[in-house]
Design a protein around this motif. Structure first.
Motif, mmCIF file in Angstrom:
data_model
loop_
_atom_site.group_PDB
_atom_site.id
_atom_site.type_symbol
_atom_site.label_atom_id
_atom_site.label_comp_id
_atom_site.label_asym_id
_atom_site.label_seq_id
_atom_site.Cartn_x
_atom_site.Cartn_y
_atom_site.Cartn_z
ATOM 1 N N CYS A 94 16.752 48.674 29.839
ATOM 2 C CA CYS A 94 15.594 47.795 30.084
ATOM 3 C C CYS A 94 15.907 46.782 31.182
ATOM 4 N N TYR A 95 17.091 46.183 31.126
ATOM 5 C CA TYR A 95 17.475 45.200 32.137
ATOM 6 C C TYR A 95 17.510 45.842 33.532
ATOM 7 N N GLY A 98 19.253 47.790 25.836
ATOM 8 C CA GLY A 98 19.114 46.553 26.600
ATOM 9 C C GLY A 98 19.549 46.741 28.044
ATOM 10 N N LEU A 99 20.604 47.489 28.234
ATOM 11 C CA LEU A 99 21.069 47.771 29.600
ATOM 12 C C LEU A 99 20.009 48.530 30.386
ATOM 13 N N ARG A 136 13.963 46.676 34.726
ATOM 14 C CA ARG A 136 13.219 45.451 35.078
ATOM 15 C C ARG A 136 13.739 44.873 36.396
ATOM 16 N N THR A 137 15.031 44.876 36.582
ATOM 17 C CA THR A 137 15.624 44.334 37.807
ATOM 18 C C THR A 137 15.203 45.157 39.016
#
Lengths: 175, 42
Positions: free
Chosen positions: B30-31, B27-28, B34-35
């Motif tokens: 991907c986040y 998740g980190l 994406r950011t």
């Protein structure tokens, strides 16, 4: 072990790094320190949370409980709460410079938690085991387990560094 | 194979820990990706 121990070590290293960045920000007013501080806060929070969760999952079969209020666990929980407070401060101020200064001050105050976490197993009667890497002595872990632990530590370090630098890049792009 | 998955009786805890770690670290990643993509476009 191969996730809990590297995450726990990195959670403290991350906070120590944030302490250095905070000092640089407050004394020399280097803006890049503030940029890095923001990313490091999120990564450190996740690492600390992961250390606590995996530690609980390890503790249940080993100690018979998911949680106990012993010195090591409690001080690591306090570290996680410090990280959460830093993340809350980030979005609490309208002016970025004020937010970063507040984060830096809280980080410096929270640095006292790091030696407490590290020495808690020596100072108090804790359920958590003592250090497996005593200074000036051979590690207490067998080599067959030490190598994978080292590989996981290096891997998580690289991942954390990448994440912090990318979040700093985002912050710089926004400015 | 089922013996390996059992992990000496600790399988539930081991695989839960690995699963949560994959979710959090994945998740980190991907986040962050994406950011960075959003910031690069704007």
């Amino acid at each position: 072990m191969y996730i809990h121990v590297p995450c726990a070590i990195l959670s403290m290293l991350c906070f120590a790094t944030m302490g250095v960045l905070s000092t640089i920000l407050l004394i020399w007013r280097v803006q890049l320190a503030g940029v890095l501080l923001r990313g490091a806060g999120l990564v450190g929070c996740l690492l600390t949370g992961l250390a606590l969760i995996t530690g609980s999952l390890w503790g249940r079969p080993m100690w018979g409980t998911f949680w106990i209020w012993d010195a090591r666990l409690t001080s690591e929980l306090i570290l996680w709460l410090l990280y959460v407070a830093l993340l809350a401060i980030q979005s609490s101020f309208q002016r970025r410079a004020v937010a970063e200064r507040a984060m830096a001050i809280l980080t410096l105050v929270g640095l006292i938690d790091l030696p407490i976490i590290h020495y808690s197993v020596n100072w108090w009667n804790t359920l958590h085991q003592g250090s497996s890497f005593p200074l000036g002595q051979k590690p207490l872990i067998d080599g067959a387990m030490l190598w994978p632990l080292g590989v996981m530590f290096v891997g998580l370090s690289l991942l954390s560094t990448w994440a912090v630098l990318q979040l700093a890049r985002v912050e710089l792009l926004k400015r | 194979m089922s013996v390996w998955f059992a992990m000496g009786g600790y399988g539930m805890y081991v695989w839960s820990a690995y699963g949560i770690s994959v979710i959090v670290l994945g998740g980190l990643v991907c986040y962050v990706r994406r950011t960075v993509q959003h910031a690069s476009r704007s």
